[in-house]
Design a protein around this motif. Structure first.
Motif, mmCIF file in Angstrom:
data_model
loop_
_atom_site.group_PDB
_atom_site.id
_atom_site.type_symbol
_atom_site.label_atom_id
_atom_site.label_comp_id
_atom_site.label_asym_id
_atom_site.label_seq_id
_atom_site.Cartn_x
_atom_site.Cartn_y
_atom_site.Cartn_z
ATOM 1 N N PRO A 126 0.812 -1.229 0.000
ATOM 2 C CA PRO A 126 0.000 0.000 0.000
ATOM 3 C C PRO A 126 0.844 1.277 0.000
ATOM 4 N N SER A 129 1.830 1.875 -3.483
ATOM 5 C CA SER A 129 0.667 2.355 -4.248
ATOM 6 C C SER A 129 0.439 3.842 -4.007
ATOM 7 N N GLY A 357 -3.750 4.218 -1.015
ATOM 8 C CA GLY A 357 -2.935 3.252 -0.289
ATOM 9 C C GLY A 357 -3.727 2.491 0.754
ATOM 10 N N VAL A 360 -5.574 -0.459 -0.548
ATOM 11 C CA VAL A 360 -4.703 -1.611 -0.773
ATOM 12 C C VAL A 360 -4.304 -2.244 0.558
ATOM 13 N N TYR A 361 -4.169 -1.437 1.583
ATOM 14 C CA TYR A 361 -3.709 -1.918 2.888
ATOM 15 C C TYR A 361 -4.768 -2.745 3.628
ATOM 16 N N LYS A 369 -5.976 -8.235 -1.601
ATOM 17 C CA LYS A 369 -4.968 -7.181 -1.472
ATOM 18 C C LYS A 369 -4.217 -6.988 -2.794
#
Length: 699
Positions: A126, A129, A357, A360-361, A369
C-alpha cells in the motif's frame, strides 16, 4: 530481503516513475508566472532582500524558496534544463518521502492476526501504491513542470519530513520536537499554503499511535504538534512584520457576515474543483481515458472499501483530513483553482494518495490485497499517461512563447542600439501575456534591456533593472501618449512597474520613441503608420462633429408602448414593470447574461465613449471573477463578438443606480474597427437580477 530495506526500495520506484513522466519537459521553455520569478532572478543582485521585504506587492512572502531560486539561477543560469531539472528532483524526492510516510503509518498498526506476513511486509504494497499515485498524478506532474511552482515543490519535502518525524511511536523526545519545529518553519518560509501543517502533524502522530488508548494518543499527538504550532506562530509574527499585515491575494469584507459571504461562495467551488482535480483531473466524459480511470477507481473502491470499514478507518480519516487541511489556506481562491489549479492541490494530493494506499492496505486476504494493488497500479499507469500528455501540451505552449519572444527580440535588435525607439506596444495578444516584457528580455541582448516591451491593449508588467531604468525625460509629448507607470515599493533594486497602455493613436502620432507592433499569424508587423493615419482621420472627425453635431444611438430600457428591440441571452428573463416609464428588471438564470443591440451604424473614430445607467442588487461580497461588466462590439467585416473587441468596467452591487462611463478608445481595437454594426452588453457574470436604465453613445 531484510525488512529495513523495504522502505528504501519502495521509495525509489515512485521517484523513478516521477522522473520518467517529467523527462520530456526538461527542455520546455517558460509560461506565465514563470517570468515574474525569472525577472527577480535576472535583475536582483542578491537574495538578502527576500528576508526583509515582500516579493510581490504586499501579498507574498516566501524567502527561503526565493533565496533558493536566486542562488540556483546564479549558479546554473536560467536555462530551462537546469531549472526544470532541479524541480524534477524536488518532486521525485517528495514522491519518495510520501512512500516512506505511508510505510511508517501502515506499519505502525499491529499485524493482522490472520495475515501470513508481519505488519512491515504488509505495509510495503500500500505504501508503494500511495507513492506511485502521488508521483505520477497530473497535479504533481504539472506542478513540477511549471517553474513558478518551485515554492510549492520546495515546501513539500520539508512538510513530509515533519510528518515522518511525527509518525514515530510514543511521546517525541526534545530532539525530535526541535526537528519538527525547524521543518515546519522551513516549509512555511517556502509557501504559506502549508499553514495548516501543525494540524497535519497532530493528525499524523494521532494516526501513528492508533493502538494506544485515546487519551494517551491524544497527548502524544499534542506533544508532536506543539512545536509545529509554535513554529507557525513565529512565522506568522515574522510575516506580519515584513508585510505590515497578513498579506494574501484577496481580503474578505469586514465582520462575520463578510466572512460568511466569502465562504459561502468559494468553499463549494473549491471542494468541487478539488474533488474533480484529484480523482479525474477535470477530464470530460468523452476523454479516451475517462472510462478506464473510472473503472480503475471503481475496482479500488470495490476491493478495498469493505475492509477499510473494519481495519482501515483511521487511515481513511487521515487521508480525508490531510486532503481537507491542504485546502484550508486556499479556501477563498476558487477563481485561481479554476485556472491551472494543480499547484493549489499539490498538498491535498498527499491525502488522496493515502486513500488509495489505504484501499490496498485494508484487505487481509492476499488475493484481494493484490487485486486492489493491481487496480492501484492500473490507476497510476493511466494517471501517468495523462501527465505525459499534459507535460507535452505544456511544452508546446512554452515553445509558442519562445517563438513569440524571439520574433519580438529580433524586431527590437533590427531597429539598432541607437535607433531611438524606446517603447514597443504589442497588439494581438491576450491579457495572459502580462509578462511580455520579461519574456522578451530572456532572449534579448543585454544592451537592449532599457527597452520597454508591453501589451498595447491590456495591462502588463515592465521589468527594468535600476541600471537600465531612467525616469521619463520632460518632453512636449502629451500625457495621453505616454504609459502610466505605478511602481511597486517593495523591490529595492528593481523598477517593477505596472503599465497601463495609453491612447495608442496619440502615442503613434506624438511619441517618436514608440512603435506599435501586431502579432498575427506567427509574424510581427509594425502598424505605427496605420495608427498615425487613424489619428489624423480622428482629428478630422472631431472637427466635423464640433462643426456639425452627429446624432448617435441612445437607448432607454423603460416600458413603452413600443416593442423591446434588444435580444437577450436564452437564460435572461425580462420582467415588465406595472407602468409605462418604469425600468425593466432582468433576471439571469446562468452566469453569462447578455443583451445584444439592434443593428447600428457607427464610425468608431466619431465615438469616444458610452454611458450606461444600471442598478445591481446589494451583495456583501463580490468575488474577483464577478467584479466586472463588459461591453463588446461587432463590425461589418466580422459579425462575431471576439475577445479583442471588448472593454470592461467595475460594477457596484449596492442596490443603487450608478452611471458607468466606458471609454471605448481605451481599447485601440475600437479605433481599428471598421463600421460597428452591433454591441453586446454583459452587465454581470453571475446569477442575479439587474435594472438597466439607459445606454448613450458620446461623440
Amino acid at each position: 530481503m531484510k525488512i529495513k530495506y523495504l522502505p528504501l526500495i519502495g521509495a525509489i520506484i515512485p521517484a523513478v516513475a516521477a522522473a520518467l513522466v517529467l523527462r520530456n519537459g526538461l527542455d520546455a521553455w517558460f509560461i506565465a508566472d514563470d517570468f515574474v520569478h525569472l525577472g527577480h532572478m535576472k535583475f536582483l543582485s542578491g537574495p538578502a532582500d527576500f528576508w526583509t521585504t515582500p516579493f510581490f506587492g504586499l501579498s507574498v512572502f516566501r524567502p527561503l524558496a526565493h533565496t533558493a531560486m536566486q542562488l540556483t539561477g546564479q549558479w546554473w543560469g536560467l536555462s530551462p534544463r537546469s531549472l526544470h531539472g532541479f524541480d524534477m528532483v524536488l518532486h521525485c524526492l517528495s514522491s519518495a518521502l510520501v512512500t516512506v510516510l505511508a510505510f511508517r503509518l501502515f506499519s505502525s498498526a499491529k499485524a493482522y492476526k490472520d495475515a501470513e506476513t508481519d505488519g512491515s511486509r504488509t505495509a510495503i504494497l500500500p505504501a508503494l501504491s500511495a507513492g506511485l499515485v502521488f508521483a505520477v498524478h497530473p497535479v504533481g506532474s504539472l506542478t513540477a513542470a511549471w517553474f513558478c511552482c518551485r515554492t510549492d515543490l520546495m515546501a513539500m519535502p520539508f512538510s513530509l519530513l515533519a510528518l515522518i518525524a511525527a509518525s514515530g511511536k510514543g511521546v517525541p523526545r526534545p530532539g525530535r520536537q526541535l526537528l519538527i519545529m525547524a521543518l515546519v518553519m522551513a516549509a512555511l518560509l517556502c509557501k504559506v499554503t502549508h499553514l495548516a501543517l501543525f494540524l497535519m502533524v497532530f493528525a499524523t502522530a494521532f494516526t501513528a499511535n492508533g493502538d494506544e488508548p485515546i487519551k494517551r494518543r491524544g497527548y502524544m499527538a499534542f506533544a508532536s504538534a506543539l512545536p509545529a504550532f509554535n513554529a507557525t506562530l513565529f512565522y506568522l509574527m515574522y510575516r506580519m512584520v515584513v508585510l505590515n499585515g497578513m498579506g494574501g491575494y484577496a481580503d474578505a469584507p469586514p465582520g462575520l457576515a463578510g466572512i460568511y459571504s466569502v465562504a459561502a461562495y468559494h468553499l463549494p467551488l473549491v471542494i468541487e474543483a478539488a474533488a474533480r482535480g484529484l480523482t479525474l483531473h477535470h477530464m470530460a466524459r468523452d476523454h479516451e481515458l475517462y472510462v478506464p480511470i473510472v473503472a480503475a477507481l471503481g475496482a479500488i473502491v470495490l476491493l478495498g472499501a469493505p475492509a477499510t470499514l473494519i481495519r482501515g478507518k483511521r487511515f481513511v480519516l487521515f487521508g480525508l483530513v490531510i486532503a481537507g487541511l491542504g485546502l484550508l489556506p486556499v479556501w477563498n481562491l476558487s477563481h485561481m483553482i479554476s485556472y491551472r489549479a494543480d499547484r493549489l492541490l499539490y498538498l491535498s494530493s498527499l491525502g488522496y494518495a493515502m486513500l488509495v494506499g489505504t484501499a490496498v492496505y485494508a484487505p487481509v486476504r492476499l488475493e484481494i490485497k493484490w487485486g486492489a494493488a493491481g487496480a492501484a497500479a492500473t490507476l497510476s499507469a493511466l494517471l501517468g499517461l495523462i501527465s505525459v500528455q499534459a507535460v507535452g501540451d505544456w511544452k508546446g505552449e512554452a515553445a509558442q512563447n519562445l517563438e513569440l519572444a524571439k520574433a519580438l527580440a529580433g524586431h527590437v535588435e533590427k531597429a539598432g542600439e541607437n535607433g531611438g525607439v524606446r517603447r514597443y506596444y504589442v497588439l494581438g495578444l491576450g491579457p495572459e501575456h502580462y509578462y511580455l516584457d520579461m519574456m522578451v528580455k530572456l532572449v534579448l541582448d543585454e544592451k537592449y534591456y532599457g527597452r520597454e516591451i508591453v501589451l498595447g491593449d491590456h495591462d502588463s508588467f515592465l521589468w527594468l533593472g535600476k541600471k537600465y531604468y531612467h525616469p521619463e525625460e520632460k518632453t512636449d509629448v502629451p500625457a495621453e501618449a505616454l504609459p502610466v507607470k505605478t511602481s511597486h515599493p517593495t523591490d529595492k533594486e528593481l523598477a517593477y512597474v505596472t503599465v497601463t497602455p495609453p491612447d495608442l493613436l496619440i502615442a503613434a502620432a506624438w511619441d517618436d520613441s514608440s512603435r506599435t507592433l501586431e502579432w498575427k499569424n506567427g509574424s510581427i508587423k509594425d502598424v505605427t503608420s496605420r495608427l498615425k493615419a487613424l489619428e489624423k482621420r480622428r482629428k478630422f472627425a472631431r472637427i466635423r462633429v464640433s462643426a456639425r453635431p452627429t446624432m448617435l444611438p441612445s437607448y432607454g430600457f423603460r416600458k413603452t408602448p413600443l416593442g423591446f428591440d434588444w435580444l437577450t441571452s436564452p437564460e435572461l428573463e425580462r420582467i415588465d414593470p406595472e407602468k409605462n416609464g418604469e425600468p425593466y428588471t432582468f433576471v439571469a438564470a446562468d452566469n453569462d447574461p447578455y443583451l445584444i443591440s439592434p443593428d447600428v451604424f457607427l464610425k468608431p473614430l466619431m465615438v469616444s465613449a458610452l454611458t450606461l445607467e444600471m442598478a445591481l442588487p446589494a451583495r456583501t461580497y463580490l468575488p474577483p471573477a464577478e467584479s466586472q461588466g463588459c461591453l463588446m462590439w461587432r463590425t461589418k467585416g466580422n459579425p462575431g463578438f471576439t475577445r479583442d473587441k471588448i472593454v470592461c468596467f467595475p460594477v457596484v452591487p449596492d442596490g443603487e443606480v450608478h452611471e458607468y462611463r466606458i471609454d471605448l478608445s481605451r481599447n485601440v481595437h475600437w479605433s481599428l474597427s471598421g463600421t460597428v454594426t452591433g454591441i453586446r452588453l454583459d452587465p454581470i457574470s453571475y446569477k442575479s437580477s439587474f435594472r438597466l436604465i439607459r445606454i448613450d453613445f458620446e461623440s
